[in-house]
Design a protein around this motif. Sequence first.
Motif, PDB file in Angstrom:
ATOM      1  N   LEU A   9      -8.070   2.779   2.332  1.00  0.00           N
ATOM      2  CA  LEU A   9      -8.923   2.227   1.276  1.00  0.00           C
ATOM      3  C   LEU A   9      -8.731   3.126   0.062  1.00  0.00           C
ATOM      4  CD1 LEU A   9     -11.086   0.053   0.599  1.00  0.00           C
ATOM      5  CD2 LEU A   9     -12.813   1.736   1.210  1.00  0.00           C
ATOM      6  N   ASN A  10      -8.081   2.592  -0.966  1.00  0.00           N
ATOM      7  CA  ASN A  10      -7.819   3.412  -2.145  1.00  0.00           C
ATOM      8  C   ASN A  10      -7.674   2.524  -3.368  1.00  0.00           C
ATOM      9  OD1 ASN A  10      -5.055   2.479  -2.406  1.00  0.00           O
ATOM     10  ND2 ASN A  10      -4.459   3.906  -0.801  1.00  0.00           N
ATOM     11  N   ARG A  11      -7.615   3.136  -4.535  1.00  0.00           N
ATOM     12  CA  ARG A  11      -7.328   2.387  -5.761  1.00  0.00           C
ATOM     13  C   ARG A  11      -6.816   3.330  -6.839  1.00  0.00           C
ATOM     14  NH1 ARG A  11     -13.242   1.797  -5.938  1.00  0.00           N
ATOM     15  NH2 ARG A  11     -14.121   3.190  -7.519  1.00  0.00           N
ATOM     16  N   LEU A  12      -5.966   2.763  -7.672  1.00  0.00           N
ATOM     17  CA  LEU A  12      -5.496   3.474  -8.853  1.00  0.00           C
ATOM     18  C   LEU A  12      -6.565   3.426  -9.936  1.00  0.00           C
ATOM     19  CD1 LEU A  12      -1.845   2.092  -9.230  1.00  0.00           C
ATOM     20  CD2 LEU A  12      -2.499   4.382  -8.429  1.00  0.00           C
ATOM     21  N   HIS A  13      -6.677   4.499 -10.713  1.00  0.00           N
ATOM     22  CA  HIS A  13      -7.521   4.449 -11.899  1.00  0.00           C
ATOM     23  C   HIS A  13      -6.786   3.740 -13.028  1.00  0.00           C
ATOM     24  CE1 HIS A  13     -10.542   5.536 -14.825  1.00  0.00           C
ATOM     25  NE2 HIS A  13      -9.586   6.020 -15.601  1.00  0.00           N
ATOM     26  N   ARG A  14      -5.491   4.021 -13.150  1.00  0.00           N
ATOM     27  CA  ARG A  14      -4.659   3.346 -14.150  1.00  0.00           C
ATOM     28  C   ARG A  14      -3.585   2.557 -13.414  1.00  0.00           C
ATOM     29  NH1 ARG A  14      -0.173   5.402 -17.238  1.00  0.00           N
ATOM     30  NH2 ARG A  14      -0.583   7.427 -16.307  1.00  0.00           N
ATOM     31  N   TRP A  15      -3.453   1.283 -13.748  1.00  0.00           N
ATOM     32  CA  TRP A  15      -2.566   0.400 -13.003  1.00  0.00           C
ATOM     33  C   TRP A  15      -1.187   0.263 -13.641  1.00  0.00           C
ATOM     34  CZ3 TRP A  15      -5.619  -4.518 -11.038  1.00  0.00           C
ATOM     35  CH2 TRP A  15      -6.774  -4.086 -10.352  1.00  0.00           C
ATOM     36  N   HIS A  16      -0.921   0.922 -14.756  1.00  0.00           N
ATOM     37  CA  HIS A  16       0.324   0.665 -15.458  1.00  0.00           C
ATOM     38  C   HIS A  16       0.885   1.934 -16.092  1.00  0.00           C
ATOM     39  CE1 HIS A  16      -2.393   0.844 -18.911  1.00  0.00           C
ATOM     40  NE2 HIS A  16      -1.312   1.074 -19.653  1.00  0.00           N
ATOM     41  N   VAL A  17       2.173   1.895 -16.346  1.00  0.00           N
ATOM     42  CA  VAL A  17       2.832   2.732 -17.335  1.00  0.00           C
ATOM     43  C   VAL A  17       3.596   1.760 -18.228  1.00  0.00           C
ATOM     44  CG1 VAL A  17       3.007   4.751 -15.823  1.00  0.00           C
ATOM     45  CG2 VAL A  17       4.876   3.078 -15.869  1.00  0.00           C
TER      46      VAL A  17
ATOM     47  N   ALA B  57      -0.598  -2.481  -4.102  1.00  0.00           N
ATOM     48  CA  ALA B  57      -0.009  -1.369  -4.839  1.00  0.00           C
ATOM     49  C   ALA B  57      -1.018  -0.741  -5.792  1.00  0.00           C
ATOM     50  CB  ALA B  57       1.224  -1.841  -5.613  1.00  0.00           C
ATOM     51  N   ALA B  58      -2.017  -1.520  -6.204  1.00  0.00           N
ATOM     52  CA  ALA B  58      -3.064  -1.006  -7.091  1.00  0.00           C
ATOM     53  C   ALA B  58      -4.321  -0.627  -6.339  1.00  0.00           C
ATOM     54  CB  ALA B  58      -3.410  -2.038  -8.169  1.00  0.00           C
ATOM     55  N   HIS B  59      -4.559  -1.283  -5.176  1.00  0.00           N
ATOM     56  CA  HIS B  59      -5.808  -1.046  -4.446  1.00  0.00           C
ATOM     57  C   HIS B  59      -5.643  -1.511  -2.999  1.00  0.00           C
ATOM     58  CE1 HIS B  59      -6.179  -5.347  -5.235  1.00  0.00           C
ATOM     59  NE2 HIS B  59      -6.207  -5.107  -6.530  1.00  0.00           N
ATOM     60  N   ALA B  60      -5.397  -0.584  -2.104  1.00  0.00           N
ATOM     61  CA  ALA B  60      -5.323  -0.921  -0.681  1.00  0.00           C
ATOM     62  C   ALA B  60      -6.729  -1.175  -0.152  1.00  0.00           C
ATOM     63  CB  ALA B  60      -4.662   0.208   0.102  1.00  0.00           C
ATOM     64  N   MET B  61      -6.866  -2.257   0.627  1.00  0.00           N
ATOM     65  CA  MET B  61      -8.173  -2.658   1.126  1.00  0.00           C
ATOM     66  C   MET B  61      -8.255  -2.475   2.636  1.00  0.00           C
ATOM     67  SD  MET B  61      -9.474  -3.614  -1.763  1.00  0.00           S
ATOM     68  CE  MET B  61     -10.978  -4.502  -1.339  1.00  0.00           C
ATOM     69  N   SER B  62      -9.445  -2.193   3.111  1.00  0.00           N
ATOM     70  CA  SER B  62      -9.736  -2.187   4.533  1.00  0.00           C
ATOM     71  C   SER B  62      -9.738  -3.628   5.057  1.00  0.00           C
ATOM     72  CB  SER B  62     -11.113  -1.554   4.753  1.00  0.00           C
ATOM     73  OG  SER B  62     -11.674  -1.941   5.982  1.00  0.00           O
TER      74      SER B  62
ATOM     75  N   ARG C  14       0.811  -1.217   0.000  1.00  0.00           N
ATOM     76  CA  ARG C  14       0.000   0.000   0.000  1.00  0.00           C
ATOM     77  C   ARG C  14       0.844   1.266   0.000  1.00  0.00           C
ATOM     78  NH1 ARG C  14      -3.924  -0.226   4.631  1.00  0.00           N
ATOM     79  NH2 ARG C  14      -4.144  -2.348   3.864  1.00  0.00           N
ATOM     80  N   HIS C  15       2.105   1.159   0.408  1.00  0.00           N
ATOM     81  CA  HIS C  15       3.012   2.310   0.373  1.00  0.00           C
ATOM     82  C   HIS C  15       4.037   2.119  -0.744  1.00  0.00           C
ATOM     83  CE1 HIS C  15       1.215   3.638   4.098  1.00  0.00           C
ATOM     84  NE2 HIS C  15       1.521   2.500   4.680  1.00  0.00           N
ATOM     85  N   SER C  16       3.604   1.592  -1.869  1.00  0.00           N
ATOM     86  CA  SER C  16       4.472   1.188  -2.964  1.00  0.00           C
ATOM     87  C   SER C  16       5.460   2.280  -3.387  1.00  0.00           C
ATOM     88  CB  SER C  16       3.615   0.782  -4.170  1.00  0.00           C
ATOM     89  OG  SER C  16       4.412   0.564  -5.304  1.00  0.00           O
ATOM     90  N   VAL C  17       6.741   1.930  -3.340  1.00  0.00           N
ATOM     91  CA  VAL C  17       7.788   2.830  -3.822  1.00  0.00           C
ATOM     92  C   VAL C  17       7.713   2.966  -5.336  1.00  0.00           C
ATOM     93  CG1 VAL C  17      10.290   3.118  -4.075  1.00  0.00           C
ATOM     94  CG2 VAL C  17       9.333   2.365  -1.884  1.00  0.00           C
ATOM     95  N   LEU C  18       7.530   1.834  -6.035  1.00  0.00           N
ATOM     96  CA  LEU C  18       7.549   1.876  -7.496  1.00  0.00           C
ATOM     97  C   LEU C  18       6.336   2.607  -8.050  1.00  0.00           C
ATOM     98  CD1 LEU C  18       8.958  -1.614  -8.491  1.00  0.00           C
ATOM     99  CD2 LEU C  18      10.158   0.496  -7.897  1.00  0.00           C
ATOM    100  N   ARG C  19       5.196   2.469  -7.402  1.00  0.00           N
ATOM    101  CA  ARG C  19       4.014   3.227  -7.823  1.00  0.00           C
ATOM    102  C   ARG C  19       4.288   4.719  -7.753  1.00  0.00           C
ATOM    103  NH1 ARG C  19      -0.789   2.409  -3.878  1.00  0.00           N
ATOM    104  NH2 ARG C  19       0.428   3.899  -2.663  1.00  0.00           N
ATOM    105  N   ARG C  20       4.902   5.154  -6.669  1.00  0.00           N
ATOM    106  CA  ARG C  20       5.209   6.583  -6.510  1.00  0.00           C
ATOM    107  C   ARG C  20       6.233   7.031  -7.546  1.00  0.00           C
ATOM    108  NH1 ARG C  20       9.193   8.536  -3.420  1.00  0.00           N
ATOM    109  NH2 ARG C  20       9.293   6.605  -2.213  1.00  0.00           N
ATOM    110  N   LYS C  21       7.255   6.217  -7.792  1.00  0.00           N
ATOM    111  CA  LYS C  21       8.276   6.580  -8.768  1.00  0.00           C
ATOM    112  C   LYS C  21       7.698   6.660 -10.178  1.00  0.00           C
ATOM    113  CE  LYS C  21      11.881   6.698  -5.977  1.00  0.00           C
ATOM    114  NZ  LYS C  21      12.705   7.919  -5.778  1.00  0.00           N
ATOM    115  N   ALA C  22       6.647   5.882 -10.434  1.00  0.00           N
ATOM    116  CA  ALA C  22       6.003   5.921 -11.754  1.00  0.00           C
ATOM    117  C   ALA C  22       5.032   7.082 -11.899  1.00  0.00           C
ATOM    118  CB  ALA C  22       5.265   4.605 -12.003  1.00  0.00           C
TER     119      ALA C  22
END
Length: 409
Positions: free
Chosen positions: A278-286, A295-300, A167-175
């Motif tokens: 509780l969150n989710r990405l709209h776009r999961w890729h580059v 990393a794409a959708h943190a769940m409760s 949920r605290h994805s480093v690579l998601r943030r870098k992208a």
Amino acid sequence: MRDRTTVLVAGGGPAGMMLGLLLARAGIRVTVLEKHSDFLRDFRGDTVHASTIRLLDELGLGQEFRGLPQSRLGNLEIPVPEGGTVLLGDFDRLRPPYNYVAMIPQWDLLNFLAEAARREPSFTLRMDTQAVDLIRDGGRVTGVRCRTRDGEEGEIRADLTVACDGRHSVLRRKAGLRPKEFPVPFDTWWFRLPRHPDEQGQVARLIPEFRGDEILLTFVRTDFFQVAYFTVKGSDARLRAEGVERFRARIARLRPQYADRVDHIRTMDDLHYLDVRLNRLHRWHVDGLLCIGDAAHAMSPAGGVGINLAIQDAVATARLLAEPLRRGTVTKRDLAMVRRRRWMPTVILQRAQRLLHRVLFAPAVAGKRSGAPKIAIFLGRHITAFRKAPAVLIAFGPRPEHAPDFARR
């Protein structure tokens, strides 16, 4: 440290390890990075759902899995004001042998998947190694920069990088990918308490306790109770300032049965705090990078469905991308197919969790109502189909995935 692989998976959690196993069985070179030296961390999510147990059967691993020490999650019941409980999640109505959720330490599951994956010659697991940045070539992600626990730095080039780093994805943030956040009314503190000898045969029923702005939920494990304490979000600093004696008193008041053992909570450091998101990405890729799992959708933790959803993401990823990976032609369109496949289950489960937050957790932690709303109690008492629906949603989830043919044994 320089290396080359076909798929680089950042994160050795349930999604990362399952994806590594499945791709290796497809004959694809895959390297999984895990930043810790082992998997020994408490309360990282210890549920193995019915759809995952069925998947392990399809992979030829079910018998080995059932030999691991584990307990079974029982029916979900809710206390009612006049006393007693009402059944809201009836697992007994599911078809055997997939009519339960297994409770097993996550490190046992991850070690089990790692051992199965190591039997495949194209699989590599690097412990003590964390992906810290992305490598790009002409706008496309072509691998990661990584760092070992002793400070050694290096690069691993890959045709595809998959972010399974939580949920605290480093690579998601870098992208540059940012998830949409949804409000959550509570946080959770996990701890364990011993089970006495005369309690070893207890049925693993899930019955939450409500009092004031607090909720307590107990899971029966093989030789201890796993306990979750819920209260209003942002309370961690206050609880720790009050000290362990006050916290012990809270637990004994919520469940008097535990008054004789709360001293096993020695300090506040024995509590494992979860800042619920509780969150989710709209776009999961580059281009060249895909995010799945947390990393794409943190769940409760409501319903305990996050692990199952992450594993199902991994199965869909392996099935959809194995052939493009073999050809060496993974495109952005291929990566978008994973998101299209898994978007509907993610949205359904998150909407269900948001509904639970609104009608159950928010009134409870605000001290406005203890327990389920009257309509849920009525349906649980009188509508059989209603009692089955939560069990199906928890045990399988919407659109459960099956093992790809290339991975079956």
